[in-house]
Design a protein around this motif. Structure first.
Motif, short mmCIF file in Angstrom:
data_model
loop_
_atom_site.label_atom_id
_atom_site.label_comp_id
_atom_site.label_asym_id
_atom_site.label_seq_id
_atom_site.Cartn_x
_atom_site.Cartn_y
_atom_site.Cartn_z
N ALA A 2 2.61 -1.66 -6.67
CA ALA A 2 2.61 -2.71 -5.66
C ALA A 2 3.63 -2.37 -4.58
CB ALA A 2 2.96 -4.05 -6.32
N GLY A 3 3.33 -2.79 -3.35
CA GLY A 3 4.26 -2.54 -2.26
C GLY A 3 3.55 -2.54 -0.92
N GLU A 4 4.31 -2.15 0.09
CA GLU A 4 3.77 -2.01 1.44
C GLU A 4 3.68 -0.53 1.77
OE1 GLU A 4 5.92 -4.24 4.35
OE2 GLU A 4 5.35 -6.16 3.45
N TYR A 5 2.54 -0.14 2.31
CA TYR A 5 2.29 1.26 2.61
C TYR A 5 1.91 1.41 4.08
CZ TYR A 5 2.16 1.86 -2.41
OH TYR A 5 2.49 1.88 -3.74
N ILE A 44 -0.18 -4.16 -0.87
CA ILE A 44 -0.98 -4.02 -2.08
C ILE A 44 -0.22 -4.68 -3.23
CG2 ILE A 44 -2.00 -2.40 -3.72
CD1 ILE A 44 -2.28 -0.42 -1.42
N GLY A 45 -0.91 -5.58 -3.95
CA GLY A 45 -0.31 -6.25 -5.10
C GLY A 45 -0.47 -5.42 -6.36
N GLU A 46 0.24 -5.83 -7.41
CA GLU A 46 0.20 -5.13 -8.69
C GLU A 46 -1.24 -5.05 -9.20
OE1 GLU A 46 1.68 -2.76 -11.34
OE2 GLU A 46 3.06 -3.79 -10.00
#
Length: 175
Positions: A2-5, A44-46
């Protein structure tokens, strides 16, 4: 994870587009922008997947710049390097050399924006081509002799469209 890309694609110095290349000159980021600071992150979430994230190249925001180097008396200088650097991070975005055939420089695919323009190694030269002996597979040898050197040049530079007649007056070399 999860994170921002941020998606990125870049064009190398030979004009070939690649995703992971080195010697990148022109990059484009998610959000269809040319600078990472302007990129639109993809969240994007887990356990999620993200598909359909396209990058569109806004060609109308890429421009060509061409011109000449002149000395203080208006004489066209026949050799030198020209480069544009981003502000404030000082990354090279485009570079060119004075072309011996027409005594001008050409920078292609320059995104709109504010830059620092630098000229280095400006000089007047004579060029001689030495051909290999008949039957030899060796390439010709090019010999350049410097007649006059000029100082460095730096200036702020704004690109808002194609620029085809840029004249840069280069100072004499400091003694």
């Amino acid at each position: 994870p999860a994170g921002e890309y941020i998606l990125n694609s870049s064009c190398d110095s030979s004009g070939t587009w690649n995703l992971f290349g080195t010697e990148k000159i022109l990059s484009i980021y998610s959000g269809d922008v040319f600078f990472q600071k302007d990129a639109k992150p993809i969240k994007i979430g887990e356990g999620e997947e993200s598909t359909g994230n396209n990058i569109t190249i806004p060609l109308s925001k890429l421009h060509s710049i061409s011109g000449s180097l002149l000395n203080v008396s208006g004489h066209t200088i026949n050799a030198g390097e020209i480069a544009l650097y981003t502000m404030p991070d000082n990354s090279k975005i485009a570079h060119a050399q004075v072309e011996p055939e027409n005594l001008s420089f050409h920078l292609d695919f320059v995104p709109e924006g504010h830059y620092i323009l630098r000229v280095t190694n400006a000089r007047d030269v004579t060029r001689q081509t030495i051909q290999p002996l008949p039957g030899s597979t060796n390439p010709p040898i090019y010999v350049e002799t410097t007649i006059q050197e000029y100082g460095p040049y730096e200036s702020s530079f704004e690109v808002v469209g194609d620029m085809t007649t840029v004249s840069l007056t280069i100072p004499p070399k400091a003694k």
